[in-house]
Design an enzyme around this catalytic site. Structure first.
Site, PDB file in Angstrom:
ATOM      1  N   ASP A   1     -11.176 -25.206  -2.918  1.00 44.81           N
ATOM      2  CA  ASP A   1      -9.861 -24.665  -2.642  1.00 44.81           C
ATOM      3  C   ASP A   1      -8.763 -25.485  -3.306  1.00 44.81           C
ATOM      4  O   ASP A   1      -7.894 -24.947  -3.996  1.00 44.81           O
ATOM      5  CB  ASP A   1      -9.616 -24.639  -1.138  1.00 44.81           C
ATOM      6  CG  ASP A   1     -10.295 -23.450  -0.461  1.00 44.81           C
ATOM      7  OD1 ASP A   1     -10.863 -22.608  -1.172  1.00 44.81           O
ATOM      8  OD2 ASP A   1     -10.253 -23.377   0.779  1.00 44.81           O
TER       9      ASP A   1
ATOM     10  N   LYS B   1       0.826  -1.209   0.000  1.00 43.61           N
ATOM     11  CA  LYS B   1       0.000   0.000   0.000  1.00 43.61           C
ATOM     12  C   LYS B   1       0.857   1.255   0.000  1.00 43.61           C
ATOM     13  O   LYS B   1       0.341   2.361  -0.192  1.00 43.61           O
ATOM     14  CB  LYS B   1      -0.928  -0.003   1.215  1.00 43.61           C
ATOM     15  CG  LYS B   1      -1.955  -1.135   1.195  1.00 43.61           C
ATOM     16  CD  LYS B   1      -2.847  -1.096   2.424  1.00 43.61           C
ATOM     17  CE  LYS B   1      -3.849  -2.234   2.391  1.00 43.61           C
ATOM     18  NZ  LYS B   1      -4.714  -2.243   3.617  1.00 43.61           N
TER      19      LYS B   1
ATOM     20  N   GLY C   1     -15.939 -15.923  -0.764  1.00 43.73           N
ATOM     21  CA  GLY C   1     -16.555 -17.241  -0.647  1.00 43.73           C
ATOM     22  C   GLY C   1     -15.606 -18.258  -0.073  1.00 43.73           C
ATOM     23  O   GLY C   1     -14.399 -18.048   0.006  1.00 43.73           O
ATOM     24  N   HIS C   2     -16.186 -19.376   0.360  1.00 44.41           N
ATOM     25  CA  HIS C   2     -15.411 -20.535   0.789  1.00 44.41           C
ATOM     26  C   HIS C   2     -15.900 -21.739   0.006  1.00 44.41           C
ATOM     27  O   HIS C   2     -16.782 -21.634  -0.844  1.00 44.41           O
ATOM     28  CB  HIS C   2     -15.541 -20.749   2.293  1.00 44.41           C
ATOM     29  CG  HIS C   2     -14.691 -19.805   3.093  1.00 44.41           C
ATOM     30  ND1 HIS C   2     -13.309 -19.855   3.088  1.00 44.41           N
ATOM     31  CD2 HIS C   2     -15.018 -18.775   3.915  1.00 44.41           C
ATOM     32  CE1 HIS C   2     -12.837 -18.923   3.870  1.00 44.41           C
ATOM     33  NE2 HIS C   2     -13.847 -18.238   4.384  1.00 44.41           N
TER      34      HIS C   2
ATOM     35  N   ARG D   1      -6.189  -1.798  -7.539  1.00 45.82           N
ATOM     36  CA  ARG D   1      -6.077  -0.696  -6.579  1.00 45.82           C
ATOM     37  C   ARG D   1      -4.673  -0.610  -5.997  1.00 45.82           C
ATOM     38  O   ARG D   1      -4.179   0.483  -5.704  1.00 45.82           O
ATOM     39  CB  ARG D   1      -7.106  -0.867  -5.458  1.00 45.82           C
ATOM     40  CG  ARG D   1      -8.537  -0.671  -5.920  1.00 45.82           C
ATOM     41  CD  ARG D   1      -9.486  -0.468  -4.756  1.00 45.82           C
ATOM     42  NE  ARG D   1      -9.610  -1.647  -3.904  1.00 45.82           N
ATOM     43  CZ  ARG D   1     -10.466  -2.628  -4.121  1.00 45.82           C
ATOM     44  NH1 ARG D   1     -11.276  -2.590  -5.200  1.00 45.82           N
ATOM     45  NH2 ARG D   1     -10.542  -3.658  -3.300  1.00 45.82           N
TER      46      ARG D   1
END
Length: 387
Positions: free
Chosen positions: A168, A73, A136-137, A102
């Site tokens: 995953d 950042k 989400g998972h 971003r």
């Protein structure tokens, strides 16, 4: 497979991304974890922990990697990252779509520093579509892909089924495949590329056994397809000790062998029947039969020709002689045991590094290699741009 000359900057954490890059590290790639300067990959601190005082998940999927801690950042942290990108082959990130943009570490930005870069993004739903920015998972991905219907258990039981890590792990596996594919494409003269991997897409891809019916007007349901329990000769049965045995006699020859070994030749000709009453009668016969003995008693009696097998606990599975013979479970002298690379090769790397990196352990080493002297690194550390 040896990837010794490949350097990967890995911005991921927890399970999907680190699993992908662990596969690549096991194949010899130089994987550099890019962690933030605060907590880093919080799988480090997630219980249970190993004897090395790190989370067992972190220990299992971060071996042989190096760690650089940067504040992306901050402008100084990004500039340091750009310098690392210049000498990298792959950048791999697992942010929600839009975050990399971003932070100014998206593909379009990074190719200005390395035009041959292979850049892979892994997320729950991919970079496009109405769900793109949703978190989400596993159950989210599995539910969207419709694969909850593949189990004969009630849906409320789904979180208890280890297979629901399919999102995953499947996503991580396909990300690793995509990265290797991107590297090969580059070697064939096609330059670098951007790859967008969605875990939901990967889970949906696993639905090949039922997708045709679903895509052509049918609606396959639990217990109504050949591979989800429609037929009694392809199902799971409880044994006398409350454990389970699989029967996978989909082909007639295996059903015939099974019927002969259990002394029920009268059931042989029922294989392939589509009569509901006959199917139910066979299922009831098998349920009653398997309930008369323990799982291991059945395994001792039935031969390989019957296509039967045990439903194992995780501990039983990882101690199984078959996995032991394949060397899949690794037990190094200087590290906790773990599940290793799931393929054998004639050109596999030898003497893999089983250490796990400390948070930011290699920041100075890698920034020094990128041209930062001691005073510059100290200044970056004073500003909080590195750890």
């Amino acid at each position: 497979m040896q990837l010794d000359s490949v350097r990967i900057l890995d911005l991921s954490r927890l399970l999907p991304g680190p699993y992908a890059t662990q596969l690549l590290a096991d194949a010899g790639a130089d994987v550099i974890k890019i962690e933030d300067t605060d907590a880093g990959d919080y799988a480090r601190y997630t219980p249970p922990t190993t004897e090395r005082d790190v989370g067992a998940l972190f220990d299992g999927v971060n071996r042989g990697k190096r760690s650089v801690a940067l504040d992306l950042k901050s402008e100084a942290g990004r500039e340091a990252f750009y310098d690392l990108v210049a000498d990298a082959d792959v950048v791999f990130e697992q942010f929600r779509p839009g975050v990399a943009d971003r932070l100014e570490i998206d593909y379009e930005t990074l190719v200005e520093y390395n035009e041959e870069l292979v850049y892979c993004s892994l997320s729950g739903y991919g970079g496009t579509g109405p769900y793109a920015e949703r978190a989400g998972h596993d159950l989210n991905y599995v539910g969207v892909a419709g694969l909850l219907d593949m189990t004969r258990e009630d849906e409320e039981m789904a979180p208890q089924i280890p297979g629901y890590q399919i999102g995953d792990l499947g996503g991580g596996l396909f990300a690793a495949f995509s990265i290797v594919g991107g590297l090969l494409s580059r070697e064939l003269g096609n330059g670098g590329e951007y790859v967008d991997v969605a875990m939901t897409d990967v889970v949906a891809s696993f639905s090949q056994a039922i997708s045709h019916e679903a895509l052509t007007g049918d609606n396959p349901r639990p217990g109504e397809t050949a591979l989800t329990g429609q037929f009694p000769w392809y199902d799971v049965y409880e044994t006398a000790d409350g454990r389970y045995l699989t029967l996978a006699a989909l082909e007639p020859k295996f059903w015939t062998a099974f019927c002969e070994e259990i002394g029920r030749e009268d059931l042989t000709d029922l294989h392939g029947t589509d009569d509901p009453a006959e199917l139910e009668a066979v299922r009831e016969e098998l349920e009653a039969l398997f309930a008369t003995r323990t799982r291991d008693d059945w395994l001792d009696e039935l031969s390989d020709e019957t296509m039967t097998g045990p439903v194992c606990t995780p501990a039983e599975a990882l101690e199984h002689p078959q996995l032991e013979a394949r060397g899949l479970v690794e037990r190094p002298d200087d590290a906790p045991p773990r599940v290793g690379f799931p393929a054998l090769g004639s050109n596999a790397p030898e003497g893999r590094d089983e250490s796990v990196p400390g948070h930011g352990e290699h920041t100075d080493e890698l920034l020094a290699a990128a041209g930062y002297d001691a005073d510059e690194r100290a200044a970056l550390r004073d500003r909080g741009a590195i750890r």
